[in-house]
Design an enzyme around this catalytic site. Structure first.
Site, PDB file in Angstrom:
ATOM      1  N   ASP A   1      37.179 100.700  49.215  1.00  0.00           N
ATOM      2  CA  ASP A   1      37.566 101.752  48.273  1.00  0.00           C
ATOM      3  C   ASP A   1      39.086 101.878  48.271  1.00  0.00           C
ATOM      4  O   ASP A   1      39.739 101.871  49.324  1.00  0.00           O
ATOM      5  CB  ASP A   1      36.910 103.081  48.660  1.00  0.00           C
ATOM      6  CG  ASP A   1      36.958 104.085  47.518  1.00  0.00           C
ATOM      7  OD1 ASP A   1      35.896 104.400  46.956  1.00  0.00           O
ATOM      8  OD2 ASP A   1      38.073 104.565  47.179  1.00  0.00           O
TER       9      ASP A   1
ATOM     10  N   HIS B   1      27.156 102.677  42.192  1.00  0.00           N
ATOM     11  CA  HIS B   1      27.715 102.129  43.428  1.00  0.00           C
ATOM     12  C   HIS B   1      27.283 102.997  44.587  1.00  0.00           C
ATOM     13  O   HIS B   1      27.062 104.195  44.434  1.00  0.00           O
ATOM     14  CB  HIS B   1      29.241 102.067  43.352  1.00  0.00           C
ATOM     15  CG  HIS B   1      29.874 103.347  42.916  1.00  0.00           C
ATOM     16  ND1 HIS B   1      29.940 103.728  41.590  1.00  0.00           N
ATOM     17  CD2 HIS B   1      30.422 104.356  43.621  1.00  0.00           C
ATOM     18  CE1 HIS B   1      30.528 104.905  41.500  1.00  0.00           C
ATOM     19  NE2 HIS B   1      30.821 105.318  42.722  1.00  0.00           N
TER      20      HIS B   1
HETATM   21  P1  AMP Z   1      32.520 107.941  42.506  1.00  0.00           P
HETATM   22  O1  AMP Z   1      33.408 109.146  42.574  1.00  0.00           O
HETATM   23  O2  AMP Z   1      31.255 108.067  43.317  1.00  0.00           O
HETATM   24  O3  AMP Z   1      32.278 107.478  41.093  1.00  0.00           O
HETATM   25  O4  AMP Z   1      33.333 106.807  43.258  1.00  0.00           O
HETATM   26  C1  AMP Z   1      34.241 105.975  42.620  1.00  0.00           C
HETATM   27  C2  AMP Z   1      35.093 105.382  43.718  1.00  0.00           C
HETATM   28  O5  AMP Z   1      35.733 104.248  43.208  1.00  0.00           O
HETATM   29  C3  AMP Z   1      36.178 106.333  44.252  1.00  0.00           C
HETATM   30  O6  AMP Z   1      35.984 106.541  45.648  1.00  0.00           O
HETATM   31  C4  AMP Z   1      37.470 105.572  43.946  1.00  0.00           C
HETATM   32  O7  AMP Z   1      38.438 105.731  44.953  1.00  0.00           O
HETATM   33  C5  AMP Z   1      36.978 104.145  43.837  1.00  0.00           C
HETATM   34  N1  AMP Z   1      37.797 103.261  43.019  1.00  0.00           N
HETATM   35  C6  AMP Z   1      38.257 103.495  41.755  1.00  0.00           C
HETATM   36  N2  AMP Z   1      38.962 102.446  41.319  1.00  0.00           N
HETATM   37  C7  AMP Z   1      38.923 101.515  42.319  1.00  0.00           C
HETATM   38  C8  AMP Z   1      39.474 100.211  42.470  1.00  0.00           C
HETATM   39  N3  AMP Z   1      40.209  99.624  41.491  1.00  0.00           N
HETATM   40  N4  AMP Z   1      39.265  99.543  43.631  1.00  0.00           N
HETATM   41  C9  AMP Z   1      38.541 100.115  44.612  1.00  0.00           C
HETATM   42  N5  AMP Z   1      37.992 101.340  44.529  1.00  0.00           N
HETATM   43  C10 AMP Z   1      38.189 102.034  43.398  1.00  0.00           C
END
Ligand code: AMP
Length: 114
Positions: free
Chosen positions: A30, A100
């Protein structure tokens, strides 16, 4: 429908720190970690939310959990413990609309989550 940010990671259009990949899944760190270990396990099939899952996805969901277990072991979390989180829609905090599973570990978590 435009491609999700996670599909762009799957297609190597944007960089990420990938820790696992197979035909159905990818797992990467993440970008904004909430624990010493914070990995996202993502199906390559782009499904927006848990609400969109069907019977057809039963095997895929099983693979996500088994892969989380495998990655937790790689990161020495099996005995200590870890948390798996799937957020569905805004109130739960979902921000990326491509399902995810968060694998979080390396610190103590509390319950209820708050
Ligand atoms: P959610 O809030 O459950 O939709 O989780 C989305 C997650 O994706 C968050 O914890 C973000 O920090 C993570 N995230 C968003 N963009 C990226 C990226 N480019 N690479 C890795 N993690 C990401």
């Amino acid at each position: 429908m435009s491609k999700s940010i996670f599909s762009k990671i799957i297609d190597r259009e944007i960089p990420s720190d990938i820790v696992y990949e197979d035909e159905q899944l990818i797992a990467f760190k993440d970008i904004n970690p909430q624990a010493p270990v914070h990995i996202l396990i993502v199906p390559k099939k782009e499904i927006p939310t848990i609400n969109d899952l069907t019977e057809e996805d039963v095997n895929l969901i099983g693979r996500i959990i088994l892969t989380a277990k495998k990655i937790a072991k790689q990161f020495n979390l099996s005995e200590r413990g870890y948390r798996l989180v799937l957020n569905c829609n805004e109130e739960a905090g979902q921000t990326v609309f491509h399902i995810h599973c968060h694998l979080l570990g390396g610190r103590t978590f509390h319950w209820p989550p708050g």
